[in-house]
Design a protein around this motif. Structure first.
Motif, PDB file in Angstrom:
ATOM      1  N   ASP A   2      15.830 -22.321  84.623  1.00  0.00           N
ATOM      2  CA  ASP A   2      17.022 -21.647  84.107  1.00  0.00           C
ATOM      3  C   ASP A   2      17.388 -22.181  82.718  1.00  0.00           C
ATOM      4  OD1 ASP A   2      19.362 -19.999  84.226  1.00  0.00           O
ATOM      5  OD2 ASP A   2      20.525 -21.795  84.668  1.00  0.00           O
ATOM      6  N   LYS A  23      13.591 -14.298  84.551  1.00  0.00           N
ATOM      7  CA  LYS A  23      14.135 -15.616  84.836  1.00  0.00           C
ATOM      8  C   LYS A  23      13.818 -16.609  83.716  1.00  0.00           C
ATOM      9  CE  LYS A  23      14.078 -19.155  88.457  1.00  0.00           C
ATOM     10  NZ  LYS A  23      13.486 -19.568  89.752  1.00  0.00           N
ATOM     11  N   GLY A  24      14.798 -17.461  83.409  1.00  0.00           N
ATOM     12  CA  GLY A  24      14.609 -18.510  82.426  1.00  0.00           C
ATOM     13  C   GLY A  24      15.114 -18.188  81.036  1.00  0.00           C
ATOM     14  N   GLY A  43      15.974 -11.152  86.301  1.00  0.00           N
ATOM     15  CA  GLY A  43      16.365 -12.555  86.280  1.00  0.00           C
ATOM     16  C   GLY A  43      16.966 -12.895  84.933  1.00  0.00           C
ATOM     17  N   GLY A  44      17.290 -14.156  84.749  1.00  0.00           N
ATOM     18  CA  GLY A  44      17.893 -14.575  83.494  1.00  0.00           C
ATOM     19  C   GLY A  44      19.394 -14.360  83.492  1.00  0.00           C
ATOM     20  N   ARG A  45      19.971 -14.414  82.281  1.00  0.00           N
ATOM     21  CA  ARG A  45      21.421 -14.344  82.152  1.00  0.00           C
ATOM     22  C   ARG A  45      21.766 -13.644  80.840  1.00  0.00           C
ATOM     23  NH1 ARG A  45      22.055 -19.320  81.785  1.00  0.00           N
ATOM     24  NH2 ARG A  45      22.318 -19.799  83.981  1.00  0.00           N
ATOM     25  N   GLY A  74      17.849  -8.717  89.704  1.00  0.00           N
ATOM     26  CA  GLY A  74      18.161 -10.139  89.750  1.00  0.00           C
ATOM     27  C   GLY A  74      18.738 -10.628  88.442  1.00  0.00           C
ATOM     28  N   GLY A  75      19.307 -11.835  88.486  1.00  0.00           N
ATOM     29  CA  GLY A  75      19.905 -12.421  87.305  1.00  0.00           C
ATOM     30  C   GLY A  75      21.421 -12.373  87.366  1.00  0.00           C
ATOM     31  N   ASN A 224      17.672 -13.749  93.592  1.00  0.00           N
ATOM     32  CA  ASN A 224      17.973 -14.410  92.336  1.00  0.00           C
ATOM     33  C   ASN A 224      19.461 -14.668  92.149  1.00  0.00           C
ATOM     34  OD1 ASN A 224      15.254 -14.401  91.160  1.00  0.00           O
ATOM     35  ND2 ASN A 224      15.496 -12.188  91.278  1.00  0.00           N
TER      36      ASN A 224
END
Length: 225
Positions: A2, A23-24, A43-45, A74-75, A224
């Motif tokens: 992350d 993600k990441g 994923g991720g933000r 996800g995320g 996630n």
């Protein structure tokens, strides 16, 4: 891991900004964005905030367009302001916090978790078959904007729900500096009863069956979350 890759953007983001994010990776945008923001992200933000010099009151203004998070799996997403129509349509795994949405919020949602810290448009939760949403109903009139076809309104009383909702709002404050988030957290005991939980009926049945078998509730927020 992350937060391994971080980008900071300034200005107006176009169509489908952050689509299929993984993600990441963390995107932070100081500005605004157009339709299909973060569609299909897995994923991720992403955090979206208005420019520091902007005179607008973010929670009273639309900062991102229509069909935000379409088909996302996800995320996490934090938006300091309001969205247009069809926010989180077909969301199946993202955790998202926003300060108001237009019509058809959480339409056809199948998973994930959404917290709306302000008002919504009409037809909220139409076709929503999974996931969970929390709406801060400060005016006490959310019921007339809610579509009861597949879901029910519940108070937020389950300890796990309370912990998840508070954690989402704390994250929103951390990533956006949100004034509504700060007000809610500062008056948590009085603010919590104003939240309405939107829970799809069939989804509730599935979770109850899983709980009876001693299985995980991971299904509720996605892998996630």
């Amino acid at each position: 891991p992350d937060g391994f890759i971080n980008f900071n953007f300034h200005g107006s983001a176009g169509q489908s900004f952050g689509a299929w994010l993984v993600k990441g990776i963390t995107f932070k945008v100081e500005g605004d964005s157009n339709d299909y923001f973060a569609k299909g992200m897995s994923g991720g933000r992403i955090a979206l905030v208005p420019p520091k010099e902007s005179p607008i009151v973010p929670e009273d203004n639309v900062i991102v367009g229509n069909v935000v998070l379409y088909g996302a799996t996800g995320g996490k997403v934090f938006i300091r302001g309001r969205a247009g129509e069809r926010f989180c349509v077909r969301n199946s795994g993202v955790r998202a916090v926003i300060e108001g949405v237009g019509d058809h919020g959480c339409e056809y949602m199948t998973g994930g978790a959404v917290a709306v810290l302000g008002s919504t448009g009409r037809n909220f939760a139409a076709g929503m078959s999974g996931g969970v949403a929390f709406v801060y109903d400060d005016e006490g009139d959310f019921e007339i904007r809610f579509n009861p076809g597949l879901a029910d309104l519940e108070p937020v009383t389950d300890p796990e729900d309370i912990a998840m909702l508070r954690s989402m709002i704390e994250d929103h404050l951390n990533y956006t500096g949100s004034a509504p988030a700060q007000r809610i957290l500062d008056d948590w005991e009085n603010a919590l009863p104003r939240f309405k939980k939107i829970m799809p009926r069939d989804y509730r049945r599935i979770l109850d069956e899983r709980k009876a078998r001693g299985e995980s509730k991971e299904l509720e927020t996605g892998p996630n979350g």
